[in-house]
Design a protein around this motif. Structure first.
Motif, PDB file in Angstrom:
ATOM      1  N   ALA A  77       0.829  -1.207   0.000  1.00  0.00           N
ATOM      2  CA  ALA A  77       0.000   0.000   0.000  1.00  0.00           C
ATOM      3  C   ALA A  77       0.865   1.259   0.000  1.00  0.00           C
ATOM      4  O   ALA A  77       0.578   2.219  -0.724  1.00  0.00           O
ATOM      5  N   LYS A  80       2.446   1.633  -3.471  1.00  0.00           N
ATOM      6  CA  LYS A  80       1.445   2.065  -4.439  1.00  0.00           C
ATOM      7  C   LYS A  80       1.097   3.542  -4.251  1.00  0.00           C
ATOM      8  O   LYS A  80       0.903   4.270  -5.219  1.00  0.00           O
ATOM      9  N   TYR A  81       1.060   3.982  -2.998  1.00  0.00           N
ATOM     10  CA  TYR A  81       0.795   5.389  -2.731  1.00  0.00           C
ATOM     11  C   TYR A  81       1.932   6.268  -3.247  1.00  0.00           C
ATOM     12  O   TYR A  81       1.682   7.353  -3.781  1.00  0.00           O
ATOM     13  N   ASP A  86      -2.419   7.388  -4.853  1.00  0.00           N
ATOM     14  CA  ASP A  86      -3.694   6.873  -4.376  1.00  0.00           C
ATOM     15  C   ASP A  86      -3.541   5.380  -4.169  1.00  0.00           C
ATOM     16  O   ASP A  86      -2.884   4.699  -4.952  1.00  0.00           O
ATOM     17  N   ILE A  87      -4.159   4.861  -3.143  1.00  0.00           N
ATOM     18  CA  ILE A  87      -4.025   3.431  -2.846  1.00  0.00           C
ATOM     19  C   ILE A  87      -5.036   2.612  -3.622  1.00  0.00           C
ATOM     20  O   ILE A  87      -4.723   1.580  -4.184  1.00  0.00           O
TER      21      ILE A  87
END
Length: 89
Positions: A77, A80-81, A86-87
């Motif tokens: 997570a 990705k952020y 954005d998750i």
């Protein structure tokens, strides 16, 4: 023999945890801090497994499995952020 080795390994991994904590607080950039957090939970996982071996309890292994899953999800997570901002797509 294990009566001497396991406490020594607990101390060494505890030292590694302390050094990871320093890198987490002092890290020059956000990716370095995320990598330090990932390494921190892996070292904590090793510490919990060693402690479970030392005490001979199965409960610690189940806790280590839960920490591994949550740490993996947290690292994915955070990565990705960093990449997208954005998750959830």
């Amino acid at each position: 023999m294990l009566a001497y080795v396991i406490p020594f390994c607990l101390v060494v991994i505890g030292l590694a945890l302390a050094l990871n904590l320093v890198r987490l607080v002092k890290g020059p950039s956000l990716p370095d801090r995320i990598l330090a957090l990932d390494t921190l939970y892996i070292n904590a996982l090793a510490l919990i497994v060693l402690f479970g071996i030392w005490l001979g309890s199965d409960l610690f292994f189940e806790a280590a499995l839960l920490i591994a899953v949550m740490g993996f999800v947290g690292t994915v997570a955070a990565g990705k952020y960093l990449l997208r901002g954005d998750i959830i797509d």
